[in-house]
Design an enzyme around this catalytic site. Structure first.
Site, mmCIF file in Angstrom:
data_model
loop_
_atom_site.group_PDB
_atom_site.id
_atom_site.type_symbol
_atom_site.label_atom_id
_atom_site.label_comp_id
_atom_site.label_asym_id
_atom_site.label_seq_id
_atom_site.Cartn_x
_atom_site.Cartn_y
_atom_site.Cartn_z
ATOM 1 N N ASP A 144 -2.175 -3.852 12.278
ATOM 2 C CA ASP A 144 -3.190 -3.740 11.227
ATOM 3 C C ASP A 144 -3.852 -5.080 10.958
ATOM 4 O OD1 ASP A 144 -0.927 -4.891 10.129
ATOM 5 O OD2 ASP A 144 -0.499 -3.240 8.769
ATOM 6 N N ASN B 150 7.192 0.564 -0.583
ATOM 7 C CA ASN B 150 6.794 1.945 -0.921
ATOM 8 C C ASN B 150 6.849 2.872 0.311
ATOM 9 O OD1 ASN B 150 4.554 1.234 0.572
ATOM 10 N ND2 ASN B 150 3.063 1.510 -1.077
ATOM 11 N N HIS C 160 5.448 2.278 3.300
ATOM 12 C CA HIS C 160 4.303 2.259 4.227
ATOM 13 C C HIS C 160 4.697 1.591 5.546
ATOM 14 C CE1 HIS C 160 2.983 -1.813 2.411
ATOM 15 N NE2 HIS C 160 3.039 -2.070 3.705
ATOM 16 N N GLU D 67 -0.393 4.019 3.904
ATOM 17 C CA GLU D 67 0.150 4.063 2.556
ATOM 18 C C GLU D 67 0.580 5.485 2.178
ATOM 19 O OE1 GLU D 67 0.739 1.419 0.888
ATOM 20 O OE2 GLU D 67 -1.011 0.162 0.536
HETATM 21 C C1 GLP Z 1 2.438 -5.478 5.120
HETATM 22 C C2 GLP Z 1 2.178 -4.987 6.541
HETATM 23 C C3 GLP Z 1 3.269 -4.081 7.032
HETATM 24 C C4 GLP Z 1 4.624 -4.714 6.747
HETATM 25 C C5 GLP Z 1 4.794 -4.859 5.266
HETATM 26 C C6 GLP Z 1 6.155 -5.377 4.854
HETATM 27 O O1 GLP Z 1 1.925 -4.629 4.163
HETATM 28 N N1 GLP Z 1 0.924 -4.338 6.667
HETATM 29 O O2 GLP Z 1 3.106 -3.852 8.421
HETATM 30 O O3 GLP Z 1 5.652 -3.939 7.293
HETATM 31 O O4 GLP Z 1 3.789 -5.745 4.819
HETATM 32 O O5 GLP Z 1 6.119 -6.746 4.578
HETATM 33 P P1 GLP Z 1 7.387 -7.639 4.386
HETATM 34 O O6 GLP Z 1 8.029 -7.759 5.725
HETATM 35 O O7 GLP Z 1 6.837 -8.952 3.910
HETATM 36 O O8 GLP Z 1 8.249 -6.975 3.382
#
Ligand code: GLP
Length: 262
Positions: free
Chosen positions: A67, A136, A138, A143
């Site tokens: 993304d 959450n 995702h 989402e």
């Molecule tokens: C972002 C990314 C996700 C990722 C998520 C978790 O929103 N788009 O791909 O998995 O963060 O982040 P973290 O690893 O900092 O908890």
């Protein structure tokens, strides 16, 4: 769904990096799907350290990131492209032309999403899709919603997601773009093998629902239950809610001993 639990993040990153190096030895033109976020940083740095020692070769690999924020150019310091450059691409020998990240500055986002789908198909599909998970539930930027989108698409970000990405924008959640481009659920599920990493106690609740709950668009990661080759790679904190009652159908619940963690 295979669940593997490591004593801590460090041994998790070392083990996963070694698996990726082996996969690259077996298939030098491996196609990898990659996440951003805090969770994979140790893995990326470990791959960089292994590369410096000649232990992993990305010269024929291809990567596709999950993304990107919409409305900022790839050179923007808050972009996922910049994050990947800092934490992985600058540390390994992947040719720039085989790095694929959605262009958040594309003038026609819909065309950019279609181009990305075509590029993944032209590369032969994703062999190993690595994922993180939002608190959450995702994955990528898919989402929780009443409906999920299959293909790569434009998405509006939840306030909680913008907040958790604030660090990339000087700590200011309001500076985080309101929209993003993301691989869709079908794009992700087409990966031949999926490895989801989750660490820390903030992920324990959603991991428990991913493993034991029903499949619901309200928890996009629950769709991983449909995939035939998926592994959840957890530290003990993220596994806390499933450790007491190991999930039905889990192939393995392995506690690595801390003495192996250096
Ligand atoms: C972002 C990314 C996700 C990722 C998520 C978790 O929103 N788009 O791909 O998995 O963060 O982040 P973290 O690893 O900092 O908890």
């Amino acid at each position: 769904m295979q669940v593997t639990v490591f004593h801590d993040e460090r041994i998790l990153a070392r083990t996963l990096a070694a698996h990726i190096a082996s996969a690259l030895t077996a298939k030098p033109d491996l196609v990898l799907g990659l996440p951003t976020g805090r969770t994979p940083i140790r893995l990326y740095h470990q791959l960089g350290a292994m590369h410096a020692k000649g232990q992993v070769d990305f010269s024929r690999a291809t990567t596709f990131n999950l993304d990107e924020f919409l409305g900022i150019p790839p050179g923007h310091p808050g972009s996922y492209r910049a994050f990947m450059q800092e934490h992985l691409f600058s540390r390994i020998n992947i040719p720039a032309e085989r790095i694929n990240v959605l262009n958040g500055a594309a003038t026609d986002p819909r065309a950019e999403c279609a181009r990305y789908e075509s590029a993944i198909a032209a590369a032969g599909g994703i062999d190993v899709q690595i994922l993180g998970i939002g608190t959450n539930g995702h994955i990528g930027f898919n989402e929780p919603a009443r409906e999920l989108v299959g293909a790569t698409h434009r998405v509006e970000l939840k306030t909680s997601t913008r907040r958790s990405n604030a660090a990339l924008f000087g700590g200011d959640a309001n500076a985080v773009p309101r929209e993003a481009l993301s691989m869709g659920m079908a794009t992700i599920l087409k990966g031949r093998r999926i490895v989801m990493i989750a660490t820390g106690k903030s992920k324990a609740g959603c991991i428990e629902r991913v493993v034991n709950g029903s499949i619901t668009t309200k928890l996009p990661a629950s769709f991983l239950q449909l995939h035939r080759d998926v592994e959840l790679v957890l530290d003990e904190a993220a596994a806390a809610a499933i450790s007491a009652a190991p999930p039905a159908g889990a192939k393995a619940l392995i506690h690595e001993d801390s003495k192996h963690s250096n």
